[in-house]
Enzyme design. Structure first.
Site, short mmCIF file in Angstrom:
data_model
loop_
_atom_site.label_atom_id
_atom_site.label_comp_id
_atom_site.label_asym_id
_atom_site.label_seq_id
_atom_site.Cartn_x
_atom_site.Cartn_y
_atom_site.Cartn_z
N SER A 82 -73.20 62.69 11.89
CA SER A 82 -73.68 62.09 12.95
C SER A 82 -74.92 62.96 13.81
O SER A 82 -75.70 62.09 14.37
CB SER A 82 -73.01 61.78 13.74
OG SER A 82 -71.75 62.26 14.44
N CYS A 107 -66.55 49.54 11.27
CA CYS A 107 -67.44 50.73 10.80
C CYS A 107 -66.65 51.34 10.21
O CYS A 107 -66.99 51.92 8.51
CB CYS A 107 -68.19 51.23 11.70
SG CYS A 107 -69.65 52.38 10.91
N GLY A 159 -65.97 64.29 11.20
CA GLY A 159 -65.79 64.65 12.00
C GLY A 159 -64.13 63.59 12.87
O GLY A 159 -64.75 64.31 14.44
N VAL A 200 -71.23 67.06 17.83
CA VAL A 200 -70.95 68.31 17.94
C VAL A 200 -69.86 68.81 16.68
O VAL A 200 -69.65 69.41 15.96
CB VAL A 200 -70.44 69.16 18.89
CG1 VAL A 200 -69.38 68.12 19.59
CG2 VAL A 200 -69.82 70.20 18.67
N ASP A 201 -69.05 68.07 16.57
CA ASP A 201 -68.49 67.54 16.16
C ASP A 201 -68.14 67.35 14.32
O ASP A 201 -67.70 68.68 13.50
CB ASP A 201 -67.31 65.92 16.00
CG ASP A 201 -66.78 66.10 17.59
OD1 ASP A 201 -66.33 66.74 18.47
OD2 ASP A 201 -66.34 64.96 18.21
N SER A 202 -69.47 66.93 13.41
CA SER A 202 -69.00 66.11 12.74
C SER A 202 -69.51 67.69 12.06
O SER A 202 -70.20 68.31 10.56
CB SER A 202 -70.34 65.01 12.03
OG SER A 202 -71.76 64.94 12.78
N CYS A 213 -72.61 51.46 19.72
CA CYS A 213 -73.53 52.20 19.45
C CYS A 213 -74.96 51.43 19.42
O CYS A 213 -75.25 51.57 19.04
CB CYS A 213 -73.44 53.12 17.67
SG CYS A 213 -73.10 52.07 15.78
N ALA A 253 -69.91 63.61 6.65
CA ALA A 253 -71.19 62.58 7.38
C ALA A 253 -71.57 63.20 8.49
O ALA A 253 -70.25 64.02 9.64
CB ALA A 253 -69.91 61.61 7.38
#
Length: 377
Positions: A8, A101, A125, A11-13, A202, A6
């Site tokens: 988004s 979510c 992430g 940076v994490d994903s 979001c 997944a």
């Protein structure tokens, strides 16, 4: 394994996808289109659902050389997260949309679709760890644990995962700190290495939750009363207030002792907001419904750590299963807990499970009920 990463656009994903690929998995990047009217630029939104984010995710996938797709889940997201958010506030509760979510979109709709297409699991992430343990009977069990980086730990919002979902979920960042992730992203040449984190809700672009709710629920004028029932102010919608709130009350007169006053209850049937001194916020026990267990549910009364907010402290507690609900007795009185929030239970660093707070009370004091639509048993 064949894994859906997944992505988004953050940076994490991006690093999560690259780590899964580096570990030898067959990875496909997927960006979830969750908004029916996504903003073009991230500056006009505060979340992770803009067209710019989708473009950032695609560029990372291209750099990794993996297939990339955009899956439209806007209708499901609106029904299961956005509409639920509105309904909860309208009922006087304070929901956490990130948990919803994760429960209904990322580890239900997304995971279900991935499995239906022949994938083995989903990687995200999130900052959390999955630890495999072997039981006395030789079976392997996957446990959800806190991340190494306590400041970024997201195990709280993952406490809604059940054992089957956890068996198909991967969190490659759990053993790293955020600075390490940014350094790794820069070393891999990802343009998102310095991209700011998404924040707030979001789907509320400007961060004005009260104004956003007012547009959907309309003005509902009512009274603000103190703990004695005396009218001390007015409001345009009880849904805009939450237990523990101090700012924005706009009271007609100060307390007699000039001490700060807080929202201690949101009485939806009367359309009243009740305020009082800080000591009325203290609670000693919680009843939670919609219990979700990351493994076997507790047997009997157990000692646990109870976390009541995404970035809140862990409180010592005792908990036991009561039919479809969970009862939690806090060993330290705490303040400002609102029905609709989630309580996540821990055994050390291991996530035991979670429940939605339906009722709170303090010893010798009043109860505060936020969910009257379910009965435990």
């Amino acid at each position: 394994m064949r894994i859906v990463a997944a992505m988004s656009g953050g940076v994490d994903s991006a690093v999560a996808a690259s780590r899964m690929l580096e570990a030898g998995h067959d990875v496909v990047g997927v960006h979830l289109a969750l908004s029916t009217s996504a903003a073009t630029l991230r500056e006009s939104a505060r979340g992770c659902c803009t067209l710019e984010d989708a473009g950032d995710a695609r560029r990372v996938a291209d750099r990794l050389g993996i297939p990339f797709y955009v899956w439209d889940m806007a209708a499901r997201f609106k029904a299961d997260v956005v509409d639920d958010f509105v309904q909860e506030y309208a009922a006087g509760r304070t929901p956490n949309p990130c948990l919803r979510c994760n429960e209904r979109i990322k580890f239900a709709a997304l995971l279900d679709k991935a499995l239906a297409l022949g994938f083995d699991g989903v990687a995200t992430g999130h900052y959390a760890q999955v630890v495999e343990t072997t039981g006395a009977d030789g079976t392997t069990r996957r446990e959800l644990h806190r991340a190494v980086d306590q400041a970024k730990d997201q195990s709280y919002v993952l406490g809604v995962l059940d054992a089957d979902q956890l068996a198909r979920s991967f969190f490659p960042l759990g053993d790293s700190t955020k600075p390490q992730i940014r350094e790794e992203a820069a070393a891999r040449g990802f343009a998102v290495a310095k991209k700011p984190d998404s924040h707030d809700i979001c789907f509320i672009a400007d961060g004005d939750t009260r104004g956003w709710l007012a547009q959907r629920l309309g003005e509902q004028p009512g009274e603000i009363v103190d703990e004695t029932g005396s009218v001390v102010g007015s409001h345009q919608g009880a849904y805009a207030y939450t237990v523990g709130q101090r700012r924005g009350l706009r009271l007609g007169r100060p307390a007699a002792d000039s001490a700060p006053r807080y929202v201690v209850d949101v009485d939806v049937p009367r359309n009243q907001v009740v305020i009082g001194p800080a000591d009325l916020l203290g609670i000693d026990a919680i009843r939670g419904d919609h219990a979700r267990w990351c493994g076997p549910p507790p047997a009997g009364e157990v000692e646990v750590g109870a976390q009541l907010r995404a970035h809140g402290e862990e409180l010592p507690a005792r908990a036991w299963v009561d039919g479809d609900c969970v009862q939690v007795r806090l060993l330290e009185r705490t303040r400002g807990v609102a029905p609709g929030q989630s309580v996540v239970l821990y055994d050390g660093t291991r996530v035991v499970g979670s429940a939605t707070i339906a009722e709170t009370w303090r010893d010798g004091g009043a109860r505060h009920e936020g969910r009257r639509d379910r009965v435990c048993g």
